[in-house]
Design an enzyme around this catalytic site. Structure first.
Site, PDB file in Angstrom:
ATOM      1  N   LYS A  53      68.246  12.141  11.457  1.00  9.48           N
ATOM      2  CA  LYS A  53      69.333  13.024  11.009  1.00  9.48           C
ATOM      3  C   LYS A  53      70.158  13.490  12.213  1.00  9.48           C
ATOM      4  O   LYS A  53      71.390  13.468  12.176  1.00  9.48           O
ATOM      5  CB  LYS A  53      68.758  14.229  10.260  1.00  9.48           C
ATOM      6  CG  LYS A  53      68.244  13.862   8.881  1.00  9.48           C
ATOM      7  CD  LYS A  53      67.421  14.964   8.233  1.00  9.48           C
ATOM      8  CE  LYS A  53      66.860  14.484   6.898  1.00  9.48           C
ATOM      9  NZ  LYS A  53      65.890  15.403   6.296  1.00  9.48           N
ATOM     10  N   GLN A  97      63.437  21.117   7.633  1.00 12.79           N
ATOM     11  CA  GLN A  97      62.668  19.943   7.209  1.00 12.79           C
ATOM     12  C   GLN A  97      61.401  20.389   6.480  1.00 12.79           C
ATOM     13  O   GLN A  97      60.639  21.211   6.989  1.00 12.79           O
ATOM     14  CB  GLN A  97      62.318  19.091   8.446  1.00 12.79           C
ATOM     15  CG  GLN A  97      61.637  17.790   8.123  1.00 12.79           C
ATOM     16  CD  GLN A  97      62.528  16.811   7.342  1.00 12.79           C
ATOM     17  OE1 GLN A  97      63.708  16.669   7.626  1.00 12.79           O
ATOM     18  NE2 GLN A  97      61.961  16.157   6.350  1.00 12.79           N
ATOM     19  N   ASP A 120      71.418  20.920   2.046  1.00  9.28           N
ATOM     20  CA  ASP A 120      70.384  20.225   1.267  1.00  9.28           C
ATOM     21  C   ASP A 120      70.536  20.519  -0.227  1.00  9.28           C
ATOM     22  O   ASP A 120      69.927  19.851  -1.062  1.00  9.28           O
ATOM     23  CB  ASP A 120      68.987  20.691   1.715  1.00  9.28           C
ATOM     24  CG  ASP A 120      68.252  19.629   2.518  1.00  9.28           C
ATOM     25  OD1 ASP A 120      68.656  18.450   2.449  1.00  9.28           O
ATOM     26  OD2 ASP A 120      67.272  19.987   3.198  1.00  9.28           O
TER      27      ASP A 120
END
Ligand SMILES: NC(=O)c1ccc[n+]([C@@H]2O[C@H](COP(=O)([O-])OP(=O)(O)OC[C@H]3O[C@@H](n4cnc5c(N)ncnc54)[C@H](OP(=O)(O)O)[C@@H]3O)[C@@H](O)[C@H]2O)c1
Length: 299
Positions: A53, A97, A120
């Site tokens: 990422k 994460q 997200d």
């Protein structure tokens, strides 16, 4: 034989568009898109995802920030970092994460991220916007958003009259996927582990999305001829034919037999997988446009 939907190539198109949008944003005198990725602990798979990422964010021309925190980081320390990132004007996207270590309440952490930086799409505000069709300002979770782009490549943007079956009801994939299909005018059914006669239900689908986490569960004779099949699953299975202790990746769909029946199908790997990171970049550049008071770009 089915058309193979090349997720790698579509993901490259998305990343290329993000690069162009970033360059155009700078020409307009706005702040460069900034993405902060926070990882707690040493989970090797998470470290691979996070590195990927951060690398793609740099490739897009973003300001890319990574917080790598030890496994014994307290919830309070993590919440403080998120609070600081929420207030930081150079950051437009914050990604924590998952999974987090057991002593940290992941739900609380996610809900602390400012909704306008929640790239997200897990914050209740963004979940609610997707659920009520406020797609102009919602951040949609990256995997279903990417799956939707792949469906649009085959079927176009208006899916009126089509039946969609989504197998899996997770908050990360199944439910947001179903909401996106509904917003595109599909008639949507969500199936899960308590669904009765799943093969018969799956056979009603013009668009069949498998997000289950069970290797090759969806069989060729579950699929309506000509259907679009999106395989979200990523499962590692033993592959003794490649040598002792070797493994390979398979999806939730039995690919070879399904490809003979479907109209279009995503492979694993190379289908939905590459779209997830690409859509994270798309969400981050969109956040930077919105923060600059500009129209949100579409993908
Ligand atoms: N491509 C990507 O970037 C990406 C991103 C995220 C996830 N994934 C993959 O996508 C898959 C799903 O992920 P997830 O996070 O949504 O998984 P999850 O949270 O474990 O949810 C799985 C869903 O499948 C349902 N299910 C399980 N067994 C079933 C069965 N025998 N018949 C019907 N439904 C069944 C479950 O039903 P219940 O609710 O009834 O238990 C649940 O709703 C996994 O393989 C994961 O690795 C890929």
């Amino acid at each position: 034989m089915a058309e193979v939907i090349n997720g790698k190539s579509v993901a490259e198109d998305v990343v290329s568009k993000v690069k162009t949008l970033t360059a155009e944003l700078l020409v307009k005198g706005a702040t460069k898109p900034g993405l902060a990725v926070v990882i707690v602990g040493e989970d090797p798979a998470s470290q691979v995802y996070v590195a990927s990422k951060s690398r793609t964010a740099k490739e897009c021309g973003f300001h890319s920030l990574q917080h790598t925190l030890p496994a014994d980081t307290t919830e309070e320390q993590l919440l403080k970092i998120i609070g600081d990132l929420n207030a930081d004007k150079s950051i437009h996207g914050i990604l924590v994460q998952l999974p987090l270590p057991g002593h940290i309440d992941a739900g609380k952490v996610i809900q602390t991220i400012a909704p306008e930086k929640d790239v997200d799409g897990f914050h209740f505000i963004n979940v609610g916007k997707l659920g009520t069709g406020e797609l102009e300002t919602a951040f949609v979770p990256c995997t279903p958003a990417g799956s939707m782009l792949l469906i649009e490549r085959v079927r176009g943007k208006d899916l009126s009259g089509l039946n969609a079956v989504v197998v899996g009801r997770s908050n990360i994939v199944g439910k947001p996927m179903a909401n996106l299909l509904l917003a595109a005018n599909c008639t949507v059914t969500i199936a899960h582990s308590r669904t009765r006669d799943l093969p018969a239900l799956a056979r009603t689908a013009d668009i069949l999305v498998a997000a289950v986490g069970r290797p090759e569960m969806v069989k060729g004779d579950w699929v309506k001829p000509g259907a679009t099949v999106i395989d979200v699953g990523i499962n590692r299975v033993p592959a003794p034919e490649k040598g002792e202790g070797k493994s390979r990746l398979v999806g939730d769909v039995a690919y070879a037999e399904t490809a003979k029946v479907a109209g279009a199908i995503t492979p694993v790997p190379g289908g939905v997988g590459p779209m997830t990171i690409a859509m994270l970049m798309a969400n981050t550049v969109a956040s930077a446009y919105l923060a600059a008071g500009l129209k949100r770009p579409s993908f």
